[in-house]
Motif scaffolding. Structure first.
Motif, PDB file in Angstrom:
ATOM      1  N   PRO A  70       0.829  -1.222   0.000  1.00 49.68           N
ATOM      2  CA  PRO A  70       0.000   0.000   0.000  1.00 49.68           C
ATOM      3  C   PRO A  70       0.853   1.257   0.000  1.00 49.68           C
ATOM      4  CG  PRO A  70      -0.032  -1.054   2.150  1.00 49.68           C
ATOM      5  CD  PRO A  70       0.653  -2.013   1.221  1.00 49.68           C
ATOM      6  N   MET A  71       0.332   2.298  -0.634  1.00 52.40           N
ATOM      7  CA  MET A  71       1.075   3.547  -0.772  1.00 52.40           C
ATOM      8  C   MET A  71       1.176   4.316   0.541  1.00 52.40           C
ATOM      9  SD  MET A  71       2.068   3.904  -3.983  1.00 52.40           S
ATOM     10  CE  MET A  71       2.108   5.612  -4.528  1.00 52.40           C
ATOM     11  N   ASN A  72       0.266   4.039   1.481  1.00 54.58           N
ATOM     12  CA  ASN A  72       0.356   4.694   2.787  1.00 54.58           C
ATOM     13  C   ASN A  72      -0.058   3.701   3.865  1.00 54.58           C
ATOM     14  OD1 ASN A  72      -2.628   5.285   3.612  1.00 54.58           O
ATOM     15  ND2 ASN A  72      -2.481   5.966   1.480  1.00 54.58           N
ATOM     16  N   ALA A  73       0.290   3.997   5.095  1.00 49.66           N
ATOM     17  CA  ALA A  73       0.150   3.031   6.180  1.00 49.66           C
ATOM     18  C   ALA A  73      -1.286   2.779   6.613  1.00 49.66           C
ATOM     19  CB  ALA A  73       0.965   3.503   7.394  1.00 49.66           C
ATOM     20  N   PHE A  74      -2.227   3.610   6.164  1.00 50.59           N
ATOM     21  CA  PHE A  74      -3.588   3.484   6.667  1.00 50.59           C
ATOM     22  C   PHE A  74      -4.631   3.261   5.574  1.00 50.59           C
ATOM     23  CE2 PHE A  74      -1.186   6.077   9.717  1.00 50.59           C
ATOM     24  CZ  PHE A  74      -1.221   5.202  10.796  1.00 50.59           C
ATOM     25  N   SER A  75      -4.174   2.946   4.359  1.00 49.59           N
ATOM     26  CA  SER A  75      -5.076   2.652   3.235  1.00 49.59           C
ATOM     27  C   SER A  75      -6.067   3.785   2.992  1.00 49.59           C
ATOM     28  CB  SER A  75      -5.828   1.333   3.459  1.00 49.59           C
ATOM     29  OG  SER A  75      -4.940   0.239   3.433  1.00 49.59           O
ATOM     30  N   PHE A  76      -5.582   5.022   3.053  1.00 46.87           N
ATOM     31  CA  PHE A  76      -6.423   6.152   2.695  1.00 46.87           C
ATOM     32  C   PHE A  76      -6.421   6.309   1.183  1.00 46.87           C
ATOM     33  CE2 PHE A  76      -5.492   8.027   7.059  1.00 46.87           C
ATOM     34  CZ  PHE A  76      -6.750   7.690   7.540  1.00 46.87           C
ATOM     35  N   SER A  77      -7.573   6.179   0.586  1.00 46.66           N
ATOM     36  CA  SER A  77      -7.702   6.277  -0.859  1.00 46.66           C
ATOM     37  C   SER A  77      -9.109   6.722  -1.178  1.00 46.66           C
ATOM     38  CB  SER A  77      -7.419   4.920  -1.516  1.00 46.66           C
ATOM     39  OG  SER A  77      -7.647   4.968  -2.900  1.00 46.66           O
ATOM     40  N   SER A  78      -9.285   7.354  -2.332  1.00 46.47           N
ATOM     41  CA  SER A  78     -10.615   7.824  -2.701  1.00 46.47           C
ATOM     42  C   SER A  78     -11.455   6.721  -3.338  1.00 46.47           C
ATOM     43  CB  SER A  78     -10.512   9.006  -3.673  1.00 46.47           C
ATOM     44  OG  SER A  78      -9.830   8.616  -4.851  1.00 46.47           O
ATOM     45  N   THR A  79     -10.807   5.710  -3.909  1.00 48.27           N
ATOM     46  CA  THR A  79     -11.571   4.613  -4.513  1.00 48.27           C
ATOM     47  C   THR A  79     -10.947   3.281  -4.114  1.00 48.27           C
ATOM     48  OG1 THR A  79     -10.287   4.895  -6.558  1.00 48.27           O
ATOM     49  CG2 THR A  79     -12.439   5.965  -6.466  1.00 48.27           C
ATOM     50  N   GLN A  80     -10.198   2.667  -5.026  1.00 42.40           N
ATOM     51  CA  GLN A  80      -9.543   1.402  -4.729  1.00 42.40           C
ATOM     52  C   GLN A  80      -8.185   1.657  -4.092  1.00 42.40           C
ATOM     53  OE1 GLN A  80     -10.799  -1.666  -4.904  1.00 42.40           O
ATOM     54  NE2 GLN A  80     -12.744  -0.763  -5.523  1.00 42.40           N
ATOM     55  N   PRO A  81      -7.596   0.651  -3.404  1.00 42.64           N
ATOM     56  CA  PRO A  81      -6.313   0.886  -2.729  1.00 42.64           C
ATOM     57  C   PRO A  81      -5.195   1.172  -3.715  1.00 42.64           C
ATOM     58  CG  PRO A  81      -6.880  -1.447  -2.739  1.00 42.64           C
ATOM     59  CD  PRO A  81      -8.078  -0.726  -3.250  1.00 42.64           C
ATOM     60  N   ASP A  82      -4.370   2.143  -3.384  1.00 47.99           N
ATOM     61  CA  ASP A  82      -3.183   2.441  -4.177  1.00 47.99           C
ATOM     62  C   ASP A  82      -2.045   1.557  -3.666  1.00 47.99           C
ATOM     63  OD1 ASP A  82      -4.469   4.513  -5.604  1.00 47.99           O
ATOM     64  OD2 ASP A  82      -4.166   5.851  -3.904  1.00 47.99           O
ATOM     65  N   TYR A  83      -1.193   1.119  -4.548  1.00 51.06           N
ATOM     66  CA  TYR A  83      -0.134   0.195  -4.162  1.00 51.06           C
ATOM     67  C   TYR A  83       1.034   0.319  -5.129  1.00 51.06           C
ATOM     68  CZ  TYR A  83      -1.832  -2.404  -8.125  1.00 51.06           C
ATOM     69  OH  TYR A  83      -2.199  -2.740  -9.394  1.00 51.06           O
ATOM     70  N   ILE A  84       2.182  -0.225  -4.700  1.00 54.30           N
ATOM     71  CA  ILE A  84       3.282  -0.434  -5.625  1.00 54.30           C
ATOM     72  C   ILE A  84       3.513  -1.939  -5.725  1.00 54.30           C
ATOM     73  CG2 ILE A  84       4.372   1.781  -5.125  1.00 54.30           C
ATOM     74  CD1 ILE A  84       6.458   0.236  -3.459  1.00 54.30           C
ATOM     75  N   GLU A  85       4.033  -2.369  -6.826  1.00 56.80           N
ATOM     76  CA  GLU A  85       4.257  -3.791  -7.056  1.00 56.80           C
ATOM     77  C   GLU A  85       5.756  -4.060  -7.155  1.00 56.80           C
ATOM     78  OE1 GLU A  85       3.204  -7.311 -10.329  1.00 56.80           O
ATOM     79  OE2 GLU A  85       2.276  -5.319 -10.470  1.00 56.80           O
ATOM     80  N   GLY A  86       6.201  -5.126  -6.530  1.00 55.83           N
ATOM     81  CA  GLY A  86       7.604  -5.518  -6.597  1.00 55.83           C
ATOM     82  C   GLY A  86       7.743  -6.988  -6.281  1.00 55.83           C
TER      83      GLY A  86
END
Length: 224
Positions: free
Chosen positions: A72-88
């Protein structure tokens, strides 16, 4: 199937078919996340102990040394729609699936949702094609497949080792159809609460991580 459900399903299919939740196991306290599945690839992030993330792995993939992870892009899953993430990718020897941890059976950790029937209370609703609920007050509506929720959270009671932990409203204003049925794990000094919630169709995962210092992470999503 409702159009919104189809859109969400298409989004999730492009991300991962069978994502699960894990933490790392590494004596150094962190693991490098690499851009590509090899040890020479660029390090794009570091995962630290007791930080949860999604991963993609199926039994029978034992020949694959590198596991796709979705962070997840931030520690608390704050997003306006679906979760933002990075892939690795991380090496599979560093992966600790959450469900392989020993369930916690002690009394030093207590967690409880305070639930009530859903009330719109003049919050602004965004709809898909004018029909299916997409956001309420600019936040995702976790737990439904496009309908208004039936239940909402009005508060969260958490006690860690005798200390009450305050949970602010933004941390529970986007989760609906919750229950007080969940699993708890303890790893080191961290208490990890994990559950699935839904109205029967809009299933999502939520993970809360606490230490005696307070809330460290909230992971929310439907990466299935």
């Amino acid at each position: 199937m409702k159009n919104l459900t189809l859109l969400v399903a298409m989004f999730l299919t492009t991300v991962v078919a069978t994502a699960q939740v894990a933490i790392i196991q590494d004596k150094d306290g962190y693991t490098n996340v690499r851009e590509k599945p090899n040890g020479q690839s660029q390090v794009i992030h570091k995962l630290y102990s007791n930080e949860v993330f999604w991963y993609e792995y199926e039994e029978g993939q034992d020949t694959n040394e590198w596991i796709p992870v979705f962070i997840p892009m931030n520690a608390f899953s704050f997003s306006s729609t679906q979760p933002d993430y990075i892939e690795g990718f991380i090496h599979k020897s560093r992966l600790q699936p959450l469900d392989k941890l020993q369930p916690y059976q002690g009394t030093e950790f207590k967690f409880e949702y305070l639930l009530e029937p859903f009330k719109l209370n003049n919050r602004i609703v965004e709809k898909h094609e004018g029909k299916w609920v997409k956001t309420i007050a600019g936040r995702p509506v976790w737990g439904t497949d496009g309908n208004f929720p039936k239940t909402q959270v009005k508060g969260v009671n958490v006690i860690v080792e005798g200390k009450k932990v305050e949970i602010n409203k933004p941390l529970y204003s986007d989760i609906y159809e919750c229950t007080n049925t969940f699993k708890v794990y303890k790893n080191g000094d961290s208490y990890i609460m994990y559950q699935w919630n839904s109205d029967g169709a809009g299933a999502y995962q939520i993970v809360w991580i606490f230490t005696k210092e307070g809330l460290k992470q909230r992971l929310v999503g439907s990466m299935i």
